[in-house]
Motif scaffolding. Structure first.
Motif, PDB file in Angstrom:
ATOM      1  N   ASP A 166     -12.958  84.382 -23.307  1.00  0.00           N
ATOM      2  CA  ASP A 166     -12.056  84.720 -22.200  1.00  0.00           C
ATOM      3  C   ASP A 166     -11.032  85.794 -22.583  1.00  0.00           C
ATOM      4  OD1 ASP A 166     -11.135  84.567 -19.602  1.00  0.00           O
ATOM      5  OD2 ASP A 166      -9.639  83.037 -20.071  1.00  0.00           O
ATOM      6  N   ALA A 167     -11.476  86.806 -23.353  1.00  0.00           N
ATOM      7  CA  ALA A 167     -10.602  87.926 -23.710  1.00  0.00           C
ATOM      8  C   ALA A 167     -11.235  89.222 -23.212  1.00  0.00           C
ATOM      9  CB  ALA A 167     -10.386  87.993 -25.217  1.00  0.00           C
ATOM     10  N   ASN A 168     -10.397  90.185 -22.835  1.00  0.00           N
ATOM     11  CA  ASN A 168     -10.890  91.494 -22.386  1.00  0.00           C
ATOM     12  C   ASN A 168     -10.914  92.468 -23.555  1.00  0.00           C
ATOM     13  OD1 ASN A 168     -10.877  90.503 -19.747  1.00  0.00           O
ATOM     14  ND2 ASN A 168      -8.739  91.127 -19.450  1.00  0.00           N
ATOM     15  N   ILE A 169     -11.966  93.259 -23.660  1.00  0.00           N
ATOM     16  CA  ILE A 169     -12.050  94.290 -24.699  1.00  0.00           C
ATOM     17  C   ILE A 169     -11.585  95.614 -24.103  1.00  0.00           C
ATOM     18  CG2 ILE A 169     -13.580  95.568 -26.236  1.00  0.00           C
ATOM     19  CD1 ILE A 169     -15.397  93.123 -26.327  1.00  0.00           C
ATOM     20  N   ILE A 170     -10.549  96.207 -24.716  1.00  0.00           N
ATOM     21  CA  ILE A 170      -9.981  97.470 -24.224  1.00  0.00           C
ATOM     22  C   ILE A 170     -10.569  98.663 -24.971  1.00  0.00           C
ATOM     23  CG2 ILE A 170      -7.841  98.769 -23.866  1.00  0.00           C
ATOM     24  CD1 ILE A 170      -8.115  96.256 -22.187  1.00  0.00           C
ATOM     25  N   ASN A 171     -10.767  98.515 -26.290  1.00  0.00           N
ATOM     26  CA  ASN A 171     -11.240  99.643 -27.099  1.00  0.00           C
ATOM     27  C   ASN A 171     -11.961  99.109 -28.333  1.00  0.00           C
ATOM     28  OD1 ASN A 171     -11.352 102.512 -27.761  1.00  0.00           O
ATOM     29  ND2 ASN A 171      -9.945 102.012 -29.423  1.00  0.00           N
ATOM     30  N   VAL A 172     -12.933  99.887 -28.816  1.00  0.00           N
ATOM     31  CA  VAL A 172     -13.675  99.509 -30.029  1.00  0.00           C
ATOM     32  C   VAL A 172     -13.786 100.732 -30.926  1.00  0.00           C
ATOM     33  CG1 VAL A 172     -15.824  98.590 -30.981  1.00  0.00           C
ATOM     34  CG2 VAL A 172     -15.053  97.847 -28.728  1.00  0.00           C
ATOM     35  N   GLU A 173     -13.505 100.545 -32.225  1.00  0.00           N
ATOM     36  CA  GLU A 173     -13.688 101.603 -33.222  1.00  0.00           C
ATOM     37  C   GLU A 173     -14.469 101.029 -34.394  1.00  0.00           C
ATOM     38  OE1 GLU A 173      -9.974 103.292 -34.369  1.00  0.00           O
ATOM     39  OE2 GLU A 173      -9.283 103.576 -32.303  1.00  0.00           O
ATOM     40  N   MET A 174     -15.423 101.804 -34.903  1.00  0.00           N
ATOM     41  CA  MET A 174     -16.249 101.338 -36.032  1.00  0.00           C
ATOM     42  C   MET A 174     -16.147 102.306 -37.195  1.00  0.00           C
ATOM     43  SD  MET A 174     -19.777  99.805 -34.434  1.00  0.00           S
ATOM     44  CE  MET A 174     -20.260  99.224 -36.063  1.00  0.00           C
ATOM     45  N   GLU A 175     -16.162 101.750 -38.399  1.00  0.00           N
ATOM     46  CA  GLU A 175     -16.184 102.556 -39.615  1.00  0.00           C
ATOM     47  C   GLU A 175     -17.301 102.033 -40.508  1.00  0.00           C
ATOM     48  OE1 GLU A 175     -12.549 102.895 -41.705  1.00  0.00           O
ATOM     49  OE2 GLU A 175     -11.384 103.528 -39.953  1.00  0.00           O
ATOM     50  N   GLY A 176     -17.939 102.975 -41.227  1.00  0.00           N
ATOM     51  CA  GLY A 176     -19.030 102.593 -42.128  1.00  0.00           C
ATOM     52  C   GLY A 176     -20.271 103.404 -41.821  1.00  0.00           C
ATOM     53  N   SER A 177     -21.024 103.776 -42.856  1.00  0.00           N
ATOM     54  CA  SER A 177     -22.242 104.572 -42.685  1.00  0.00           C
ATOM     55  C   SER A 177     -23.463 103.664 -42.812  1.00  0.00           C
ATOM     56  CB  SER A 177     -22.298 105.674 -43.742  1.00  0.00           C
ATOM     57  OG  SER A 177     -22.358 105.100 -45.038  1.00  0.00           O
ATOM     58  N   SER A 178     -24.633 104.252 -42.583  1.00  0.00           N
ATOM     59  CA  SER A 178     -25.879 103.478 -42.630  1.00  0.00           C
ATOM     60  C   SER A 178     -26.160 102.935 -44.029  1.00  0.00           C
ATOM     61  CB  SER A 178     -27.047 104.353 -42.159  1.00  0.00           C
ATOM     62  OG  SER A 178     -27.123 105.530 -42.954  1.00  0.00           O
ATOM     63  N   SER A 179     -25.566 103.571 -45.052  1.00  0.00           N
ATOM     64  CA  SER A 179     -25.811 103.124 -46.426  1.00  0.00           C
ATOM     65  C   SER A 179     -24.894 101.977 -46.833  1.00  0.00           C
ATOM     66  CB  SER A 179     -25.635 104.294 -47.405  1.00  0.00           C
ATOM     67  OG  SER A 179     -24.312 104.805 -47.305  1.00  0.00           O
ATOM     68  N   ASP A 180     -23.840 101.700 -46.062  1.00  0.00           N
ATOM     69  CA  ASP A 180     -22.910 100.631 -46.401  1.00  0.00           C
ATOM     70  C   ASP A 180     -23.502  99.288 -46.005  1.00  0.00           C
ATOM     71  OD1 ASP A 180     -21.075 102.483 -47.308  1.00  0.00           O
ATOM     72  OD2 ASP A 180     -20.070 102.657 -45.353  1.00  0.00           O
ATOM     73  N   SER A 181     -23.179  98.277 -46.804  1.00  0.00           N
ATOM     74  CA  SER A 181     -23.669  96.934 -46.483  1.00  0.00           C
ATOM     75  C   SER A 181     -22.791  96.253 -45.447  1.00  0.00           C
ATOM     76  CB  SER A 181     -23.723  96.080 -47.754  1.00  0.00           C
ATOM     77  OG  SER A 181     -22.427  96.004 -48.349  1.00  0.00           O
ATOM     78  N   LEU A 182     -21.516  96.644 -45.362  1.00  0.00           N
ATOM     79  CA  LEU A 182     -20.594  96.048 -44.403  1.00  0.00           C
ATOM     80  C   LEU A 182     -20.069  97.091 -43.428  1.00  0.00           C
ATOM     81  CD1 LEU A 182     -18.318  93.590 -46.465  1.00  0.00           C
ATOM     82  CD2 LEU A 182     -20.084  92.998 -44.806  1.00  0.00           C
ATOM     83  N   SER A 183     -19.836  96.706 -42.197  1.00  0.00           N
ATOM     84  CA  SER A 183     -19.197  97.561 -41.200  1.00  0.00           C
ATOM     85  C   SER A 183     -17.832  96.982 -40.853  1.00  0.00           C
ATOM     86  CB  SER A 183     -20.046  97.638 -39.922  1.00  0.00           C
ATOM     87  OG  SER A 183     -21.229  98.359 -40.154  1.00  0.00           O
ATOM     88  N   GLN A 184     -16.913  97.869 -40.593  1.00  0.00           N
ATOM     89  CA  GLN A 184     -15.556  97.459 -40.197  1.00  0.00           C
ATOM     90  C   GLN A 184     -15.368  97.816 -38.724  1.00  0.00           C
ATOM     91  OE1 GLN A 184     -12.293  98.780 -42.760  1.00  0.00           O
ATOM     92  NE2 GLN A 184     -11.078  99.221 -40.933  1.00  0.00           N
TER      93      GLN A 184
END
Length: 773
Positions: free
Chosen positions: A721-739
């Motif tokens: 029950d939360a609204n999403i206003i904005n999304v930003e992603m960091e990390g490349s295809s070679s990284d194991s984790l995305s932020q």
């Protein structure tokens, strides 16, 4: 035209007696008062009283008379003589710190004005410009003796010495505001003021080094840009160099010595260029005046600083000016010079087709001269040269309105009118001066409307500035812009040659974030005016709460006696109590200072003593109730973007000027730093009970870098029950984790905690935290 005591009329003898009251002791003598922005009259005066012989003020104005007789009729010379006699009487016995009779200063100011061929009224105002401040001469007396125009000019030139201000900055801002508004009504005010400042700067060496630096800095920040804005290039350059000499005396002397040495070394090059240019233009049939000119020391210094160069690397210390007879010959001469020496790419500017904001017109080009030295040329007509040196002084705005206005007059008139517009929309003097300083930038960009009209704007101006330049209503209703026929954000900086189209809607209104990307004073004042007036009720109520708190701290009841309220309004300059509350609510006034002033008024009024709750009767001050925050408080209350507080967080409020109350979390690093700097601007706040909106919040999630991870997280946030206003992603295809950083809307701290627990259970999510890394 000096006068002996026997030549003085009985009225003048009365004036002399009046003047003696404050002019005999040198403790009341002014050395350079116009350069002092403080409300303290004695700041520029000598301290020890000394008897001064009357004959010392026996000063001649023969040189001034000779200058005036060259262009003024005999009737005007009689009026000027009368003004001199009155000023001489008023300044009897008054001495400058240099040891000269003080009357020598008004005469010197009048001579500078005479060089510009100002009319008799301006010359009389120059001679009388200090009598209102020094000898307490009333405007009514000047009005009766010299007429309304002269009295208004002198009044516009006089500082507000009799008004008490809370600070030196406030006093200085109010003095400049008065002067600039007087200038907007009659441009002669600023011309006389600039002449006054110029003479003071020429004689500044008698002041203390500290005062020299302060006055020079003020001159550089305010008077130099005004001179440039009005096209007074001669004064602009001299004031600039004089300010530089007093601000940085060692640098000035070192640079002057280097230029003097270079002058001898480069004499041969300069002579060779002059000969070549003269002979080439003559062979082409152009009768031109060619002059070599040396750049100002401050201009060389700025170039060294801006481009990180040593003096030996600044090659174009010398330039040349070519003055021709007509418009056509300007471009013809340009072609001939380009044939004589090779032009440097990107160094040509056509200020004839597109004049500068101050009306300046010339062709500028830089050529590669003998021995590979860059040489700058300015090409202009005789009329352009006259305007380039004298600016607005070359054509009077206040003369016969039947005469068609020149382009320079139109531009100057538009700028002066903008000062009046800014004044109408500005809350106080400091804000007014801030807006005006923004508009004094020397550089400009030239853009086009869709109908090909040229609009000149300050460098750095945005599409939104363009909208407000067209009209305030256009700016207020702006929703989008097109630059060169392509959609562009309103914050886009404009470049010369851009074609700008503004799209409006009657439902659009300014928002606080517009202030972050407008550059012109007119736009800033218009936006602030709208924000201030559209939420007046909220600001008034907030100010009422804050003042009530501060009064309670001083053991005073918020219900004040009527006589105290009347005195408070009179001394604060507010028209009503609601206006005073509104000023407090938007941070223009500090509630603690207002409450302290109220206490002083009560203690000074015997009839109000029973009203005061004495400490011994009420030894314990009840803990103040915090200001309640409901989340829908409007523009007067803003939740800080740095920490985005939500209900359930411990919060504290900061009163920011013209923004109202800004709410931070108690552990916000930005808030903590500002609390240490200005603790008096912080108050206790708390969340109210009825919150009918959601609050922005940022969370950062670390998840495995695999297909569908973002979709799973977004789905869970929606299910919570939360609204999403904005999304930003960091990390490349070679990284194991995305932020992934989400900006979401939640009801409060409990709602956020429940959402974070749900997201943490998603496969692949390794960490979730509030805030953005």
């Amino acid at each position: 035209m000096s006068l002996t005591p026997s030549e003085r009329s009985p009225a003048e003898t009365r004036s002399r007696a009046k003047g003696k009251r404050s002019s005999v002791p040198v403790s009341a003598v002014k050395a350079d008062h116009q350069a002092n922005p403080q409300p303290d009259n004695n700041a520029d005066r000598q301290a020890d009283p000394i008897e001064i012989p009357q004959h010392i003020s026996h000063v001649s104005i023969t040189q001034l008379s000779e200058k005036l007789s060259a262009y003024l009729p005999a009737s005007d010379l009689i009026s000027v003589r009368d003004a001199f006699r009155f000023s001489d009487e008023m300044h009897l016995g008054q001495m400058r710190r240099s040891g000269e009779p003080y009357i020598s200063h008004p005469i010197a100011v009048a001579e500078i004005c005479a060089d510009w061929k100002l009319d008799a009224q301006a010359i009389m105002a120059a001679l009388l410009h200090d009598v209102m401040e020094d000898q307490d001469v009333k405007k009514e007396e000047l009005l009766e003796r010299f007429g309304a125009p002269v009295a208004s000019l002198v009044d516009g030139l006089s500082k507000l010495e009799k008004i008490e201000f809370q600070s030196q900055i406030e006093a200085q801002a109010e003095n400049f505001r008065k002067m600039l508004l007087a200038m907007a009504r009659d441009v002669r005010v600023i011309l006389v003021k600039l002449a006054d400042r110029l003479h003071n700067m020429r004689t500044l060496s008698v002041m203390t080094p500290e005062k020299q630096r302060r006055i020079a800095r003020e001159t550089m920040e305010v008077y130099v840009p005004i001179a440039h804005r009005l096209g007074l290039n001669n004064i602009y350059r001299e004031l600039q160099d004089l300010s530089f000499a007093h601000l940085y005396p060692l640098r000035y002397r070192t640079l002057a010595k280097a230029v003097k040495a270079a002058r001898g070394n480069r004499r041969e090059v300069v002579g060779k260029i002059l000969d070549a240019v003269n002979s080439t233009l003559e062979a082409a049939g152009i009768n031109a005046e060619v002059q070599g000119r040396e750049k100002t020391l401050y201009g060389i210094y700025r170039k060294m600083q801006d481009k990180n160069l040593s003096f030996s690397q600044v090659l174009d210390v010398y330039g040349f000016r070519v003055v021709v007879n007509n418009f056509t010959e300007s471009y013809y001469a340009l072609g001939i010079l380009h044939g004589l020496y090779k032009p440097m790419p990107g160094k040509f500017k056509d200020y004839i087709a597109m004049p500068k904001l101050n009306g300046y017109q010339s062709l500028h080009t830089t050529l590669i001269g003998p021995y590979g030295t860059p040489v700058e040329f300015q090409i202009r007509t005789h009329d352009m040269h006259h305007i380039a040196e004298s600016g607005v002084a070359a054509h009077w705005l206040y003369k016969d309105e039947q005469v068609s206005l020149s382009d320079l007059q139109v531009r100057t008139h538009a700028w002066l009118q903008s000062l009046l517009d800014i004044q109408k929309q500005t809350g106080d003097s400091a804000e007014f001066l801030e807006h005006v300083k923004v508009d004094l930038f020397p550089d400009s960009v030239y853009v086009f409307t869709p109908k090909s009209k040229i609009i000149a704007l300050s460098r750095g101006a945005t599409a939104l500035d363009f909208a407000y330049t067209i009209h305030t209503d256009i700016g207020d209703q702006t929703i989008a812009a097109k630059i060169n026929h392509e959609p562009a954000p309103l914050r886009t900086e404009l470049r010369s040659g851009d074609i700008v189209e503004i799209i409006t809607s009657p439902n659009s209104r300014p928002t606080p974030n517009w202030l972050s990307y407008v550059r012109t004073g007119k736009a800033r004042s218009a936006i602030r005016h709208y924000l201030r007036t559209s939420n007046l009720t909220e600001s008034t109520e907030l100010g009422r709460q804050l003042l009530s708190q501060s009064l309670t701290l001083l053991n005073l009841t918020p219900k004040l006696p009527e006589d105290i309220v009347e005195k408070l309004l009179f001394e604060s300059g507010a028209k009503t109590l609601e206006e005073l509350y509104a000023d407090i609510g938007i941070g223009r006034r500090m509630s603690t200072l207002v409450a302290r002033h109220i206490l002083d008024l009560i203690e000074d009024e015997p009839s109000s003593i029973p009203f005061l709750q004495l400490l011994n009767e009420n030894p314990t001050v009840t803990k103040l109730n915090p200001v309640l925050i409901y989340g829908c408080d409007g523009i007067s209350v803003e939740l800080a973007n740095c920490c985005l507080p939500i209900p359930g967080d411990e919060i504290i409020g900061q009163l920011k000027r013209d923004q109202g109350l800004v709410v931070h979390t108690c552990d916000c690093p930005t808030g903590k730093r500002q609390l240490q700097k200005e603790p008096e601007r912080w108050i206790d706040v708390a969340w109210g009970q009825e919150l009918n909106r959601r609050f922005d919040c940022k969370i950062t999630i670390f998840t495995t870098n695999e297909r569908g991870a973002l979709a799973r997280v977004a789905a869970e946030i929606g299910d919570s029950d939360a609204n999403i206003i904005n999304v930003e992603m960091e990390g490349s295809s070679s990284d194991s984790l995305s932020q992934i950083c989400f900006t979401i809307q939640v009801e409060g701290r409990k709602h956020l905690a429940r959402l974070m627990r749900n997201v943490r259970h998603i496969i692949g999510v390794s960490k979730i935290m509030r805030g953005q890394i």
